[in-house]
Scaffold this motif. Structure first.
Motif, short mmCIF file in Angstrom:
data_model
loop_
_atom_site.label_atom_id
_atom_site.label_comp_id
_atom_site.label_asym_id
_atom_site.label_seq_id
_atom_site.Cartn_x
_atom_site.Cartn_y
_atom_site.Cartn_z
N SER A 92 7.76 -5.64 -10.21
CA SER A 92 7.78 -4.19 -10.00
C SER A 92 6.92 -3.80 -8.80
N LEU A 93 5.72 -4.37 -8.73
CA LEU A 93 4.82 -4.04 -7.62
C LEU A 93 5.40 -4.50 -6.29
N LYS A 94 5.97 -5.69 -6.27
CA LYS A 94 6.57 -6.22 -5.03
C LYS A 94 7.74 -5.35 -4.59
N ALA A 95 8.52 -4.85 -5.55
CA ALA A 95 9.70 -4.06 -5.22
C ALA A 95 9.35 -2.74 -4.56
N ILE A 96 8.21 -2.15 -4.94
CA ILE A 96 7.83 -0.87 -4.34
C ILE A 96 6.93 -1.04 -3.13
N ALA A 97 6.53 -2.27 -2.85
CA ALA A 97 5.60 -2.51 -1.74
C ALA A 97 6.23 -2.31 -0.37
N ASN A 98 7.55 -2.15 -0.33
CA ASN A 98 8.21 -1.87 0.96
C ASN A 98 8.00 -0.42 1.40
N SER A 99 7.61 0.45 0.47
CA SER A 99 7.36 1.84 0.80
C SER A 99 5.94 1.99 1.35
N ALA A 100 5.64 3.16 1.91
CA ALA A 100 4.31 3.40 2.46
C ALA A 100 3.28 3.43 1.34
N PRO A 101 2.16 2.75 1.50
CA PRO A 101 1.15 2.74 0.44
C PRO A 101 0.44 4.08 0.33
N ASP A 102 0.04 4.41 -0.89
CA ASP A 102 -0.78 5.61 -1.10
C ASP A 102 -2.14 5.38 -0.43
N PRO A 103 -2.67 6.36 0.29
CA PRO A 103 -3.93 6.15 1.02
C PRO A 103 -5.10 5.76 0.13
N HIS A 104 -5.09 6.20 -1.15
CA HIS A 104 -6.23 5.94 -2.02
C HIS A 104 -6.02 4.75 -2.95
N PHE A 105 -4.77 4.31 -3.13
CA PHE A 105 -4.50 3.29 -4.13
C PHE A 105 -3.69 2.10 -3.64
N GLY A 106 -3.06 2.19 -2.51
CA GLY A 106 -2.05 1.20 -2.17
C GLY A 106 -0.81 1.48 -2.99
N HIS A 107 -0.38 0.53 -3.78
CA HIS A 107 0.77 0.73 -4.68
C HIS A 107 0.26 0.54 -6.11
N LYS A 108 0.08 1.63 -6.83
CA LYS A 108 -0.55 1.58 -8.15
C LYS A 108 0.40 2.15 -9.20
#
Length: 348
Positions: free
Chosen positions: A230-246
């Motif tokens: 799940s995390l890898k699948a959404i990692a193509n989008s821009a990361p949240d400035p405070h969390f990355g992909h959380k």
């Protein structure tokens, strides 16, 4: 009479008054109001990292001193350095490293405290919850909800270590702790492995199933491979400035936290990414599952490597700087705070 003598006379009069009312088990609010109702949260806990590479031998040594059956749960408690003797990592949360050796069984029991497990080291162990076993694999997030029978066993040939997270301090504060031991060492298997995940974790539930919002999830294992995918699948989008992909774990039947007292999260921080400073009222326990990062907590830099455990107390500003791509697991008391209307955050 000068002002200094007047001040001294006033102080002595007040002290005498406090002594008199103390006989009746009373004390003046105005002497403690600032501490009871502060302008901002002031946690007595401090930030700290337990380096797994440093403490692993200590954990393994426990396996030579006491059996899992004798200890009931062979665990080394991670005590916040500022809260020693209180068996807690924050004022509301407990954490410990549990060890089970090959061939051992940690006997069945149940308690009103909710518990989570995060597998860190080794393979071949299982957790059984209300008659269903799940094989414990590294990175798996496993729940033993309040008042559910559970036991652990190790059918493999290697020691297995996992992080225990419980709401023991919350239950202790409410004087609501109960526990019960089973008559048998382990539970009889009533359902095949994966049954709960199939019934409740595939965007479906049994047709006649209805769950109250405060009840814990029927899904008691969240496999690491699903989390990572799940995390890898959404990692193509821009990361949240405070969390990355959380992402936060949920009870699939209600969308709420898997447990009414503890929330759990996983986040992927891209390689080289630096999150912006952030603080919240829920003190949080972090575990580095892959990669490595530097964490800055209130100006103090802490290094996180695989399997390291870190605590960030309430309202402490913190940020992460990933070296390689890094995945962090975390848990906190956020559901309690949100239910009471207390939770706050500050994205700096």
């Amino acid at each position: 009479m000068n002002a200094r003598n007047l001040d001294l006379e006033s102080q002595l009069s007040r002290k005498a008054y406090y002594d008199r009312i103390g006989v009746d088990s009373m004390t003046p609010l105005w002497e403690v109001l600032g501490a009871l109702v502060p302008h901002k949260p002031k946690s007595p806990a401090i930030s700290h990292v337990w380096k797994y590479a440093d403490v692993r031998d200590r954990v393994m040594e426990a396996g030579t001193l006491i059996s899992a059956a004798e200890a009931e749960r062979r665990v080394l408690i991670l005590e916040n350095p500022a809260l020693r003797g209180q068996s807690c990592i924050t004022q509301s949360l407990y954490a410990g490293l549990q060890l089970i050796m090959p061939g051992e069984v940690a006997p069945a029991h149940r308690h009103t405290q909710s518990a989570l497990r995060l597998v860190l080291d080794g393979e071949g162990a299982y957790t059984a919850v209300d008659g269903e076993r799940t094989t414990m694999r590294r990175g798996d997030f496993i729940i033993t909800p309040a008042w559910t029978w559970h036991d652990h066993g190790n059918l493999g040939d290697r020691p297995v270590v996992w992080l225990d997270g419980l709401d023991i301090p919350i239950v202790r504060f409410l004087d609501a702790g109960f526990a019960e031991k089973s008559d048998s060492e382990y539970q009889a298997v009533a359902r095949p492995e994966g049954d709960a995940l199939a019934r409740y974790g595939s965007n479906m539930v049994p047709v006649d199933f209805h769950q109250q919002p405060a009840e814990p999830t029927k899904v008691f294992v969240y496999p690491w491979d699903r989390t990572l995918a799940s995390l890898k699948a959404i990692a193509n989008s821009a990361p949240d400035p405070h969390f990355g992909h959380k992402q936060r774990y949920i009870n699939p039947a209600t969308g709420r936290s898997p447990m009414p007292t503890m929330a759990a999260f996983s986040q992927l921080i891209p390689a080289g990414f630096e999150t912006r400073p952030y603080r919240c009222t829920d003190g949080t326990v972090y575990v580095c599952l892959s990669g490595g990062a530097e964490a800055t907590v209130e100006g103090k830099t802490l290094r996180l490597d695989e399997n390291d455990v870190m605590v960030v107390p309430s309202w402490h500003s913190h940020q992460f700087r990933a070296g390689p791509e890094t995945v962090l697991f975390s848990y906190s008391d956020r559901p309690v705070q949100q239910a009471l209307g207390l939770w706050r955050e500050h994205r700096i």
